[in-house]
Motif scaffolding. Structure first.
Motif, PDB file in Angstrom:
ATOM      1  N   ASP A  63       0.824  -1.205   0.000  1.00 34.15           N
ATOM      2  CA  ASP A  63       0.000   0.000   0.000  1.00 34.15           C
ATOM      3  C   ASP A  63       0.862   1.259   0.000  1.00 34.15           C
ATOM      4  O   ASP A  63       0.559   2.231  -0.705  1.00 34.15           O
ATOM      5  N   ARG A  67       0.852   4.061  -2.959  1.00 28.56           N
ATOM      6  CA  ARG A  67       0.554   5.442  -2.597  1.00 28.56           C
ATOM      7  C   ARG A  67       1.689   6.369  -3.024  1.00 28.56           C
ATOM      8  O   ARG A  67       1.443   7.495  -3.487  1.00 28.56           O
ATOM      9  N   LEU A  72      -0.340   9.608  -3.341  1.00 24.02           N
ATOM     10  CA  LEU A  72      -1.415   9.541  -2.349  1.00 24.02           C
ATOM     11  C   LEU A  72      -0.878   9.435  -0.923  1.00 24.02           C
ATOM     12  O   LEU A  72      -1.606   9.021  -0.013  1.00 24.02           O
ATOM     13  N   ASP A  85       4.097  13.834  -3.282  1.00 19.13           N
ATOM     14  CA  ASP A  85       2.892  13.569  -4.073  1.00 19.13           C
ATOM     15  C   ASP A  85       2.833  14.446  -5.320  1.00 19.13           C
ATOM     16  O   ASP A  85       2.463  13.984  -6.410  1.00 19.13           O
TER      17      ASP A  85
END
Length: 768
Positions: A63, A67, A72, A85
């Motif tokens: 995850d 991300r 994210l 990001d």
């Protein structure tokens, strides 16, 4: 397929789990290290089970990686992740992945969908208390795994392994220097090269103040982003192969140890996959199906970074009145514009904030920095949506010979790599594969003027013309990111080769015996001879002997360094002193030559050659004006080193060991949370190598240790720096650390008998 795996060992722990989307029963056996050996009757179930097993070990890491790639992170980490990001949203990795998935062959989509279903089957099983600890600490739930998530992770590897933008910017920032000084600062070859010393001349072009400000800004921004996302630092790899003529067994031997930034959990996940048409073992990227480095029943392969120039920069001229219009040879053209919104977690627990920004995309690629009417756009092979990297590795996993192996590489579109090869028929070789652009003019080593077509890409180097060899007369292949072609090669690869310390050392060690075995290869992987430090120490002794009778400082220094073996062992008291003197020497030279700001930005993969040349030749042109001679400069550097070591390690010089100065650490992203993150920290060990990678054993950057003996697959050695699991509570979280550190990787069983003997617990996955 195992009819009843529990019969193999009556006392084994066996668990049956009913899961949706399975067609048939799947067996996952795990050994003492927690490595999954997966047996399925069909490939859909095989990759479903790989996704399930990987998620059970590494769900939070998966995850975190997706991300990072998709921009994210701020959603769970807050404002500190916004800059990271922004950069990844600007690259548009998610958009590229969506286009790649749409163009992927049906077979590839089926593999990705099966893998995603397996990951999601594990997620569905978890409640808030059984999720990995990271989710509990950060208090969020994982979203379903999407098929594009596996594709987008490949873009993170491309980012880590493609860094020519940094080199292009550095060359531009140094372009005002005289040509001779410019070329000495940015060496392309070394006396230690395994090829003759010929190279291509540099382009020269000076840039204005506004352009230099933009280049400096984006370079600093990219480095901050890499540091914040735990991907900062040097990357490289070693891999070498010898034919059966040079092995004790009479069959080839292959070694591979990729060098990547140290992380916790480990970058790789060990797995064995078995279905009717594929039987393969090695390491996978958590979140990606298949095996990336390893062996099947017929071949073994390793991977090193070729490091070619696959990124170009373009200065775009925007219209002051309409900031979306930029100038091209055909006139003004409107940039594509997309709006992005980043959800930002509020540290106080209130409603999330958001950051909105605009991204412009020109004909060359995204604009990564803009100032006034001037923008800097990036063209990069990783942003092209033409070839999906996964196809190559899925095909290699079942390749039986050189032709099938190289056939798989023809379609490879990831960051260009050198793939080393050996097979059970006795053949060895290597192939440097990937898409490397051919430009209309120049070689992309400096930013182009985007208003012209000078920097347009005409295509890519034809596959047949990429560097490769099959059964070379030398009976060996050595690949360690060194220069692999000279000026006779008709295409431009790069000016920025890795300094060839590791390649030369591996080559030299392969000349020391007529026949090698696995133990000999382990000794090479463990080797810590440091060429740059040995060269520097020898020159200090040579110079210091002239002053040892009249200077106490020179006498003490010569006495300490004379006869040093050049090994960067953890107990060495010589290496810390040499390394600190060398660092001080480097900084004194550079700051006098190019100033403090550019010294801070100066990073060149072949920098060691420049320092070696200076300390050996002691050119007057490079001597800083503050010093009358090199002996005066080096004596000042010696004093500076003493002060630095005293501040770091105290006044007791017996404590000035390399192991005390340099620690092996594998940082976890949550450690930065303070006390709440300390449970994720792993133990530190004294460094037993030089982590800046002049030694074959590159310390914490060695992301795995792999040796394949093609006479006996059950003699294969493979280990990770930590372990299979990412759970701090698991016994398999760091149970491989000691074997990794001591370069004694365990055997990875491959035959049915060996796997059965190693099995400690069994999971039977059955259709729900």
């Amino acid at each position: 397929m195992i009819a009843d795996a529990a019969q193999l060992k009556p006392k084994l722990s066996t668990l049956s789990i009913a899961l949706p989307s399975l067609r048939d029963e799947v067996t996952i056996r795990r050994d003492e290290r927690g490595i999954p050996f997966i047996d399925a009757t069909n490939e859909a179930d095989l990759y479903f089970a790989q996704g399930y097993a990987t998620a059970s070990d590494r769900l939070w890491q998966m995850d975190f990686l997706r991300r990072t790639a998709r921009g994210l992170l701020a959603e769970v980490f807050g404002p500190g992740a916004v800059e990271v990001d922004k950069l990844h949203r600007t690259y548009g990795f998610t958009l590229v992945a969506e286009k790649l998935l749409a163009r992927a062959p049906a077979k590839t989509r089926e593999v990705l969908e099966s893998y995603a279903r397996g990951v999601n089957a594990f997620i569905t099983q978890c409640d808030a208390k059984s999720l990995p600890l990271e989710f509990q600490v950060l208090q969020y739930q994982p979203k379903e795994w999407a098929t594009i998530d596996s594709i987008v992770l490949g873009k993170l590897f491309a980012q880590q392994l493609s860094f020519t933008v940094d080199a292009d910017i550095l060359r531009a920032l140094l372009s005002d220097l005289p040509s001779e000084r410019f070329e000495l600062l940015l060496p392309q070859s070394s006396p230690l090269d395994l090829l003759e010393e010929r190279y291509r001349p540099y382009e020269k072009h000076e840039f204005g103040a506004e352009e230099r400000a933009i280049l400096t800004g984006i370079l600093k921004r990219m480095r901050r982003s890499r540091a914040a996302s735990s991907s900062d630092g040097e990357v490289g790899s070693n891999s070498w192969v010898v034919s059966g003529d040079m092995s004790v067994s009479g069959k080839p031997l292959l070694a591979s140890d990729p060098h990547l930034p140290p992380t916790s959990p480990s970058i790789w996940h060990i797995v064995h996959l078995n279905a009717p048409d594929v039987r393969v073992a090695g390491v996978a990227v958590p979140g990606v199906p298949g095996v990336m480095i390893g062996h099947n029943e017929w071949i073994a392969w390793g991977v090193t970074n070729l490091c070619p120039d696959v990124q170009d920069l373009y200065f775009e001229q925007f219209d002051c009145g309409d900031t979306d219009l930029y100038k091209t040879p055909a006139g003004w053209r409107a940039a594509d514009v997309r709006n992005e919104e980043i959800v930002v977690r509020n540290p106080k627990g209130a409603k999330p904030d958001s950051v909105s920004f605009e991204i412009k995309v020109t004909r060359h690629g995204p604009v990564i920095l803009e100032s006034g009417s001037l923008g800097l756009s990036l063209r990069w092979t990783a942003l092209d949506a033409d070839v999906i990297d996964l196809d190559t590795f899925l095909t290699i996993n079942r390749a039986r010979n050189w032709n099938e192996f190289t056939g798989a590489l023809k379609s490879y579109g990831g960051p260009p790599q050198t793939f080393t090869y050996a097979d059970t028929a006795g053949h060895i070789g290597y192939y440097s594969a990937g898409r490397i652009p051919v430009r209309r003019s120049g070689d992309g080593s400096l930013p182009y003027d985007g208003r012209t077509d000078d920097g347009e890409w005409l295509g890519f180097i034809p596959f047949d013309d990429l560097p490769h060899a099959f059964d070379p007369p030398s009976r060996q292949v050595v690949s360690a990111n060194q220069r692999v072609v000279n000026d006779a090669y008709p295409y431009h690869l790069t000016h920025n080769w890795r300094v060839p310390y590791r390649a030369r050392r591996i080559h030299d060690l392969l000349q020391t015996k007529a026949k090698f075995d696995v133990g000999d290869f382990l000794d090479i992987q463990a080797d810590t001879y440091s060429f740059p430090d040995a060269i520097f120490a020898a020159q200090l002794v040579k110079l210091g002997q002239r002053f040892a009778d009249t200077s106490t400082e020179w006498h003490d220094l010569v006495e300490m360094l004379d006869g040093w073996d050049g090994l960067s062992s953890s107990h060495s008291t010589v290496l810390p002193l040499v390394a600190e003197i060398r660092k001080a020497f480097r900084n004194q030279i550079l700051e006098a030559a190019i100033g403090t700001e550019r010294t801070e930005l100066y990073e060149w993969r072949n920098e060691g050659t420049f320092i070696d040349k200076l300390i050996t030749e002691k050119s007057k042109e490079w001597l800083p004006a503050d010093f009358v001679s090199y002996d005066a400069l080096l004596l000042a550097c010696y004093r500076e080193a003493i002060d630095a070591l005293t501040k770091q390690l105290g006044a007791d010089r017996d404590q000035w060991t390399w192991g005390n100065l340099a620690q092996v650490r594998f940082p976890h992203p949550l450690e930065r949370l303070g006390p709440a993150g300390q449970r994720f920290a792993t133990r530190a060990l004294p460094q037993n190598a030089d982590g800046s990678m002049p030694t074959v054993n590159a310390g914490a950057r060695v992301s795995l240790r792999f040796i394949a003996d093609l006479s006996n697959w059950d003699a294969t050695r493979l280990c990770l720096p930590l372990g299979e699991s990412g759970d701090p509570r698991s016994p398999n979280r760091d149970d491989q650390l000691d074997e990794w550190y001591n370069v004694t990787p365990s055997i990875l069983p491959f035959s049915e008998t060996a796997i059965a003997d190693a099995t400690r617990n069994v999971q039977i996955l059955v259709p729900e």
